[in-house]
Write a protein that holds these residues in place. Structure first.
Motif, PDB file in Angstrom:
ATOM      1  N   SER B  41       0.841  -1.195   0.000  1.00 17.99           N
ATOM      2  CA  SER B  41       0.000   0.000   0.000  1.00 17.99           C
ATOM      3  C   SER B  41       0.874   1.242   0.000  1.00 17.99           C
ATOM      4  CB  SER B  41      -0.886  -0.034   1.255  1.00 17.99           C
ATOM      5  OG  SER B  41      -2.125   0.519   0.956  1.00 17.99           O
ATOM      6  N   SER B  46      -1.600   3.019  -7.898  1.00 23.79           N
ATOM      7  CA  SER B  46      -2.673   3.833  -8.472  1.00 23.79           C
ATOM      8  C   SER B  46      -2.087   5.017  -9.229  1.00 23.79           C
ATOM      9  CB  SER B  46      -3.609   4.340  -7.381  1.00 23.79           C
ATOM     10  OG  SER B  46      -4.239   3.258  -6.741  1.00 23.79           O
ATOM     11  N   THR B  47      -1.048   5.610  -8.654  1.00 24.15           N
ATOM     12  CA  THR B  47      -0.430   6.760  -9.310  1.00 24.15           C
ATOM     13  C   THR B  47       0.064   6.378 -10.695  1.00 24.15           C
ATOM     14  OG1 THR B  47       0.291   7.473  -7.115  1.00 24.15           O
ATOM     15  CG2 THR B  47       1.289   8.573  -9.005  1.00 24.15           C
TER      16      THR B  47
END
Ligand SMILES: Nc1ncnc2c1ncn2[C@@H]1O[C@H](COP(=O)(O)OP(=O)(O)OP(=O)(O)O)[C@@H](O)[C@H]1O
Ligand SMILES: [Mg+2]
Lengths: 810, 225
Positions: B41, B46-47
């Motif tokens: 995480s 996601s970036t």
């Protein structure tokens, strides 16, 4: 507790600077408009109230119809006032005011100055009206001939001191009368229906006194306390039977008032409360320029609507902000704050905002009062706000407005359920609110009505400018007061006529614009005058050149001509007179009239019919008029060509000075005088335009804020849609659609309302434009355009934002 | 080659210091590939996916998409790509709250000017395939997390994109549902669709042909399955 409210309110204000700014600016502009207009309305309502006996003062009005010609007069006959006082104990006092030409030449030092604020009055003027004296005795001031009462400023102007009693003022009349100053009064207030600097003794008026049939005097009566003036009006019938009928019998064959009435004629007198004159009187001749209650209503409505628009903005923006406040409300509720306390808090907040807005508004009023005075034709001062009554009113504004504007947001916010709020589920409730839609509709409704009104007023003004008025008003120079040149008047006219740039000339004592000399007389179609064949019409003495120089059109017959020796009894009538007479061909027919002090019957022959020209304002229909040959040298008209008018004027003035060195040179252009007749309409046009623009501005501020809020609310949605392939255009459309719908609904409501309002306004004009459909189309389009431009700036901005930014904010 | 990232850096400035979100990322993706991105995480998965999807910019390096430099793409061309080429599945679903399940799935078709009758058939097909016919008139707020995720996937697939970018598409689903989605992805991949997915599950990652391991914004290793 209250202090805590204020602190929270203040911090909130600072936290949301853009919203606070939009809110306060909108409020301030709205309040400034409201304050300006209430100042205007209060001034209008304050006319003549400074008179201590104001409620007991009445003016005698005359309503006369004779031979189909209606006269609504603000004057009555010279003996009327005294007769009423003698016969009716209810009449405590009376006073007459007489200002025949409206101006006098007064000698100051060696030269004469034209003064327009002059009148003759009975000595009782001080019993009836409140005219505080600085020096002199009100009981005796005007009781003798050759006396004059002057105002403080007149005293300072002519003598350099208020201490003017006993000094003399020379008037340029035939005898060069020197009047003795017997009293100095304070300057009359602006908010009075007459305003004089010089009140001359009535004894100096040369007049055929005791004539009940000529109406030339403004006459005011002071009734005993408790007298019902409407009941008193019934007495005039007696007065007519007792005094007027005998004189009428002598002159014309009128036997009874019943006969007189049966043939469609009318002679009625009535009392009008003096306090009503400024707003309700539109008679002839008035002593000053009156206003109309219609404008007071219009202005009040505009003030109220603008304030409402500002309040609506406030409500809209505050509720829009609610999602930001929702969390605070939720927490406060969880902490145990009751709904009432929350409402109190939000109301305190809105009142604080309004108070700040009010302070800015007063600054705006201070800045704009000069401009407002200019367009509204007033001399209002900011000091008016300091009167105790008004001050209280001013302080009430933030409280009332604050509560009015804050109530909805307060209830809206305080009704949030804590759990829903903390879960962040309030935005939707608001974005779908019908109430908010209604508020936006209201704002645009008002704006559209104002836009339409502005267009119609300007259309009518334009129509007046270009109306076919039956004479040529352009490039017509009128030199006033040429009668004062005495025998030199002809020489002056001829010399000027020879100058280059002058095409033609005519003596023109009577002019086809309002507030010029008028002369009406009774004519009959038969040698014996009675109530059936008699009628009233204007008779103007003009010379051979008048009709061609003025550009009037002879429809039938011929102009006066030197080739006809008998033209001294020739008469030219206008179309209205011709129609009233009912002759198939009026040319060659005879008309009879009484002339001179001994009422000699003279016959005239009609030689021509001239096309109707509007000699009064276009509000009125053209009345019957006739012209006969004569020389009225009161003024002289020159038709000029438009080269170098300044140089020409200089030449004319030089000529004037060489012939009458001690007389002031005064001139006017006929088209300016024509425009002056419509100054009230031009004012209304400008005022409507200004306030329409401001109303739109405030509405736009609100819309701007709302759109910003909506765009903010929907950023996530916009981001998602963009990722799914929506184009900038489609997103802009999505965001603008709702507003466009609201503006369309507002238009549909506004159209009939505006149509009704403007039809009512136009009904005042005998000659008027129609309200065509494009006016509505244009107004709707303008409103739509403004709305779309305001909203789409946000929409485009939102549409262009990088989608991940909007999505990350979740 | 479909897309190529060359020495991509991305940072944010926090208190005057640069905090790197992506550090010197190099990646080439061929048409028809199936790629998994893994990592702890906060490692920047996601970036990276957002950069690939052109939802987010970068600060240094070069990115070519279909041989065009992404820098030079205009807003309009980008919208065109979203519309015809790329389908997104978001970690946070990002459904439109104001629209029903049916309308949410239908939206991409609206932007592609698909005829109404055709749209109906396509949406019905999707609803059926994901077993959510009964929910079609509900709003996102009325669905469970897993159901919202299914709607998000259905919406990404309906326009038949050639590239699917999926950020933890199965995070909220049970293992059986997850398997079904993975089977569906494999099926699509066989038909020629390029897929890049972010996942925490080794098992799901194994469906892909290649796995990229991220750590602190840097590509640690690439494994071909
Ligand atoms: N705008 C930003 N400002 C500061 N830090 C950011 C910003 N955006 C992302 N980050 C940081 O960048 C890092 C990478 O975030 P990212 O969302 O890519 O993680 P992730 O690998 O997807 O994690 P997860 O598995 O939890 O979804 C995180 O540490 C995050 O805090
Ligand atoms: Mg992530």
């Amino acid at each position: 507790m209250f202090k805590n409210y204020i602190i929270v309110a203040w911090r909130n204000l600072l936290k949301n600077k853009t919203f606070s700014l939009l809110n306060i600016v909108g409020l301030a502009v709205g309040l400034a408009c409201f304050i300006l207009i209430t100042m205007y309305v209060m001034d209008e309502l304050s006319y003549d109230k400074h008179n201590e006996k104001a409620e007991r003062i009445y003016r005698i009005n005359s309503d006369i119809r004779f031979g189909g010609n209606d006269l609504r007069l603000a004057v009555c006959s010279d003996p009327m006032g005294a007769t009423l006082k003698k016969d009716y104990p209810q009449v405590e006092q009376f006073v007459r005011i007489y200002n025949s030409n409206g101006s006098k030449m007064l000698k100051k030092g060696t030269a004469f100055i034209e003064e327009t604020k002059v009148a003759h009055a009975d000595s009782t003027i001080f019993d009836v009206f409140t005219l505080p004296m600085i020096a002199g005795n009100p009981k005796t001031a005007l009781s003798e001939p050759n006396t004059v009462v002057i105002s403080k400023s007149a005293a300072e102007k002519y003598f350099g001191t208020v201490d003017a009693i006993g000094k003399g003022i020379e008037v340029n009349d035939e005898q060069h009368t020197v009047y003795k100053v017997t009293a100095v009064i304070k300057d009359m207030p602006q908010n009075a229906h007459f305003n004089y600097d010089f009140i001359f003794s009535m004894d100096n008026v040369e007049y055929g006194w005791g004539n009940f049939l000529s109406h030339n005097f403004q006459t005011y009566v002071l009734l005993q306390p408790g007298t019902d003036y409407k009941a008193f009006n019934k007495n005039f019938k007696q007065v007519i039977d007792k005094y007027i009928l005998p004189q009428a019998k002598q002159l014309m064959q009128i036997n009874s008032m019943e006969d007189f009435a049966r043939t469609g004629n009318k002679l009625e007198y009535s009392l009008m409360p003096m306090l009503d004159i400024h707003l309700y009187s539109d008679r002839f001749p008035e002593l000053g320029v009156n206003s109309s209650i219609q404008y007071v209503y219009i202005f009040s409505a505009v003030a109220l609507f603008i304030l409402l628009i500002a309040c609506v903005n406030f409500m809209n923006l505050s509720t829009a902000r609610s999602s930001n406040r929702a969390k605070e409300v939720g927490i406060r509720k969880v902490l145990g704050t009751g709904k009432k306390l929350l409402i109190g808090q939000f109301l305190t907040e809105s009142t604080l905002m309004v108070f700040i807005g009010l302070l800015i508004a007063i600054g705006l009023v201070w800045l704009s009062i000069g401009y407002f005075n200019n367009i509204a034709g007033k001399t209002l001062g900011i000091t008016m706000l300091l009167k105790p009554g008004y001050l209280l009113f001013l302080l009430l504004i933030p409280v009332v407005t604050g509560v009015l504007a804050g109530l909805y947001p307060a209830f809206f916010l305080s009704s949030f359920q804590p759990i829903a709020v903390l879960k962040g589920r309030t935005g939707k409730a608001f974005s779908r609110s019908n109430f908010r839609s209604a508020l936006v509709i209201f704002q645009f409704f008002t704006s559209i009505v104002l836009i339409i009104s502005t267009i119609v007023v300007f259309k009518q003004l334009n129509f007046i400018q270009n109306a076919k008025i039956g004479f040529n008003k352009d490039q017509m120079l009128i030199v006033n007061g040429t009668w004062a040149l005495n025998n030199n008047a002809d020489a002056f006219r001829n010399e000027v006529a020879k100058m280059s740039g002058v095409k033609a000339s005519s003596f023109a004592g009577y002019l086809p614009v309002s507030n010029s000399s008028r002369n009406d007389n009774t004519f009959s179609t038969e040698a014996v005058m009675n109530e059936k064949n008699g009628f009233n019409m204007q008779v103007w003495n003009v010379d051979y050149d008048y009709i061609p120089v003025m550009g009037m059109e002879v429809l039938k017959g011929r102009n006066f001509s030197k080739e006809y020796g008998s033209d001294s009894t020739a008469l030219i009538i206008n179309e209205t007179a011709a129609k009233m007479l009912g002759f198939d061909d009026p040319v060659g027919k005879k008309l009879y009239t009484l002339v001179g002090n001994d009422n000699e019957l003279v016959s005239y022959t009609i030689v021509a019919v001239v096309k109707n020209f509007n000699y009064e304002s276009l509000r009125k229909n053209v009345g019957p008029l006739s012209m006969r040959l004569g020389y009225n040298k009161w003024a002289t008209a020159f038709k000029v060509s438009a080269t170098d008018v300044t140089a020409l004027l200089k030449n004319i003035e030089t000529k004037w000075k060489s012939m009458a060195p001690d007389m002031p040179f005064s001139y006017q252009f006929l088209d300016d005088s024509f425009d002056n007749m419509y100054r009230a309409e031009q004012r209304i046009g400008k005022v409507a335009l200004s306030f329409a623009l401001l109303a739109i501005f405030i509405a736009c501020l609100g819309l701007f804020g709302l759109a910003a809020y909506m765009a903010e609310q929907r950023t996530k949605e916009i981001g998602v849609r963009k990722v799914l392939g929506a184009s900038v255009t489609s997103i802009t459309t999505l965001l603008s659609k709702d507003f466009v719908k609201l503006v369309c609904i507002a238009s549909l409501i506004a159209f009939p309302v505006a149509w009704w309002a403007m039809s009512t306004w136009l009904r005042d004009f005998a000659y008027r434009v129609s309200i065509s459909w494009w006016v509505f189309g244009l107004a709707g389009f303008v409103a739509l355009l403004i709305a779309v431009l305001t909203v789409s700036s946000h929409a485009i901005k939102a549409a262009l934002t990088n989608p991940v930014k909007s999505l990350r904010n979740e | 080659m479909l897309l190529e990232l060359k020495n991509i850096f991305k940072w944010v400035t926090v208190g005057g210091n640069r905090v790197f979100l992506l550090k010197d990322v190099n990646l080439q993706v061929q048409e028809g590939e199936f790629i998994s991105i893994m990592g702890p995480s906060g490692s920047g998965k996601s970036t990276m996916l957002n950069v690939i999807g052109m939802l987010d910019g970068f600060d240094e390096g070069e990115y070519n998409f279909l041989h065009e430099s992404v820098h030079k793409l205009k807003e309009k061309q980008r919208a065109q790509l979203y519309k015809q080429y790329i389908g997104f599945v978001f970690q946070q679903y990002h459904l439109i709250d104001e629209l029903t399940v049916y309308e949410n799935i239908e939206t991409p078709l609206l932007y592609q000017d698909v005829k109404s009758s055709e749209r109906k058939a396509m949406v019905a097909d999707m609803l059926d395939r994901f077993n959510i016919v009964g929910k079609k008139d509900l709003f996102p707020a009325q669905l469970s997390g897993g159901q919202q995720q299914l709607v998000g996937i259905a919406r990404a697939l309906i326009a038949k994109p050639k590239l699917i970018l999926a950020d933890e598409p199965t995070g909220n689903l049970n293992s059986k549902q997850g398997e079904e989605i993975m089977d569906l992805f494999t099926q699509l991949n066989k038909e020629g669709v390029t897929i890049i997915q972010v996942t925490h599950s080794e098992k799901n990652a194994a469906y892909a042909g290649r796995t990229i391991h991220l750590l602190d914004g840097r590509i640690e290793q690439q494994v071909t399955n």
